[in-house]
Design an enzyme around this catalytic site. Sequence first.
Site, PDB file in Angstrom:
ATOM      1  N   SER A 202       1.236  -1.485  -0.069  1.00  0.00           N
ATOM      2  CA  SER A 202       0.134   0.319   0.245  1.00  0.00           C
ATOM      3  C   SER A 202       0.272   1.222   0.108  1.00  0.00           C
ATOM      4  CB  SER A 202      -0.766   0.081   0.862  1.00  0.00           C
ATOM      5  OG  SER A 202      -2.612   0.825   1.007  1.00  0.00           O
ATOM      6  N   ASP A 308      -8.871  -5.317  -6.316  1.00  0.00           N
ATOM      7  CA  ASP A 308      -8.580  -4.177  -5.707  1.00  0.00           C
ATOM      8  C   ASP A 308      -9.031  -2.779  -5.431  1.00  0.00           C
ATOM      9  OD1 ASP A 308      -7.320  -1.924  -3.756  1.00  0.00           O
ATOM     10  OD2 ASP A 308      -5.190  -2.945  -3.711  1.00  0.00           O
ATOM     11  N   HIS A 339      -7.584  -5.575  -1.657  1.00  0.00           N
ATOM     12  CA  HIS A 339      -5.631  -5.145  -0.856  1.00  0.00           C
ATOM     13  C   HIS A 339      -5.737  -6.059   0.301  1.00  0.00           C
ATOM     14  CE1 HIS A 339      -4.084  -1.346  -0.963  1.00  0.00           C
ATOM     15  NE2 HIS A 339      -4.067  -1.247   0.238  1.00  0.00           N
TER      16      HIS A 339
END
Length: 653
Positions: A202, A308, A339
């Site tokens: 991320s 995602d 995610h």
Amino acid sequence: MTIRIATPHPPWKTLVLTAVLALLALLAAPGAASAAHAPKESTPVYSYAHAIRETVWVDTGLDGDGNGHPDRVAADIIRPSEPAKQGRKIPVIMDASPYYSCCGRGNESQKKTYDAQGRPVQFPLFYDNYFVPRGYATVLVDLAGTNRSDGCVDVGGRSDVQSAKAVVDWLNGRARGYTARSGGRAVTADWSNGNTGMIGKSWDATIANGVAATGVSGLKTIVPISGISSWYDYYFQQGAPLYDSGPDGLASAVESPAAHKNCTAVQQKLVKGAPRNGDWTDLWTERDYVQGADKVRASVFLVHGMQDLNVRTKHFGQWWDALARHGVQRKIWLSQTGHVDPFDYRRADWVRTLHQWFDHYLMGYANGIDRAPMADIERAPDAWATDARWPAAGTAAVTLHPRNGTTAGVGALGTRPTPAGQTAAFTDDPKLGEADWAGAIDRAAPAKAGFTTGPLTAPLRLSGAGTVTVTATPSTTSAHLSAVLVDLGPDTIRNYGGDGEGIVTGTTTSCWGAGTTGDTGCFKDTAADTRKVGFTVFSRGWADLGHATDPHHGHPLTPGKPYTLTVQLAASDHIVPAGHRLALIVAGTDKDLIDPPASRPTLTLDLPRTTARLPLTGGAPALARATAGSPTAGHPARPADGIAPPASLSRLP
């Protein structure tokens, strides 16, 4: 080989013995031995319990908080003690993050912990537990303005990137480090050989991308998991707002109390530089790493979930394509998850592959990982396939045309050009989204224009990113567009709309490396969260029609005037099975994925001037085989169920 040492012995024997021992040391070194006897992997021969644990504050050369002193960022280090005693230098695995005190890392939201003297005790994730005994140092860096670092959070800008780049420079003897946040004595990384690999998920992955795009020497590889490649594309796509806030909101969520107090000027710049009108500004140029792909020296092992909906798949697609254009050594894993870290959906294979990757690029082992198939793709929950390259060999862009079908409001999709004069209209309804549109594909619905092939007679694979070009006439001065591709047919897929975005966390644990009381190296086991569906949305794109004439600046629309715009579809890799249908849907606001425009327009599509260019493996012949003899319309309306995006997506990447 056995060496017999006689004592006492004449000087000439000492010289021979010394030469033999030097030769053996050379042969034991990675990359120096013959192919038949070269070691293939690092092994856990060093003590984790007796590893050196320390913090070095590295001077970034910036003064983000404007206090007249250069910012220092905290680099927490765990490294085996034995190599330094042996006079050997070691490589580094580094994760630079803003999350170590505010939010935690990994599926269990682990945070850093320290003992009474401020030395690191717990490092989140398994990197230290697994790799330190194998001769690596693990370095976790607090980005500027977070946890124990000075400076300000600038959300992907110069300060963020320099936070990590400065540590790479310090590891290579090019930057200054100190034993304290203020004052302290200077300290060098005399234990490091300079070879650094960055990893993270991320925001952490995003920083790895950004540092690689600087071309910094010593960064040998990066492993970005669900990383951002351009911050504009995190907040907008082609002018359409994806979230109802800007980077200032992210900064507020992760900054330390000191940064919150001292960084109001930086916060104001984030607000001013990121207007919610979707226009491109200098702030976005600074945070666009794709433009720096030509500087990347590091190899890249890219990992992303194809569902995602936080860091959306456009990010990996455009980054991958840019790296390919510049010949960067690379590898990719694509899962069916949202995610999610691969440690939580393919744990054993992930640890093994990551071990091989770091051994090759940081230690120089000739283990063949650089010659292995380039792509691993999850085809069904826990079922993986490999490809020698990605996008798949033989993939070519093929143009498909939408047309009106035999049933009013139900369109067809095929290779024949659309007859002149055909149109389709829809009215933006912000209460509906892709799952609603796909569920109503076989009946007229005012909020979407849908077009389908007939049932395929052979599987059809789409590999890469496509586009949809529309000519649309709006009824109001503002309008947003969504375009989605849908696999119409029953399947069992990961439940990417669930709380775990495709995984469930159990109660049992397993251990991955060595541990201590304060950092066990044990983590909760996970399993696939699956769901039976009647359709699967597998690629998406959004745009603001007001940016049609100027991609960097929006303009009010003239009602009744046609505008032509090409919507970029996000990268994916999906096989539509035989018996299923491929659908293209064009609509307005995609509920929970983009924000609605100021008005509620009706848009009329000029179908002869609307096309889809899709990346089909096998090209036009594959499409011809898959659609041969298949009807293109007239399917009975029936209820279908799919996965809707979560109603509240995380604003933290």
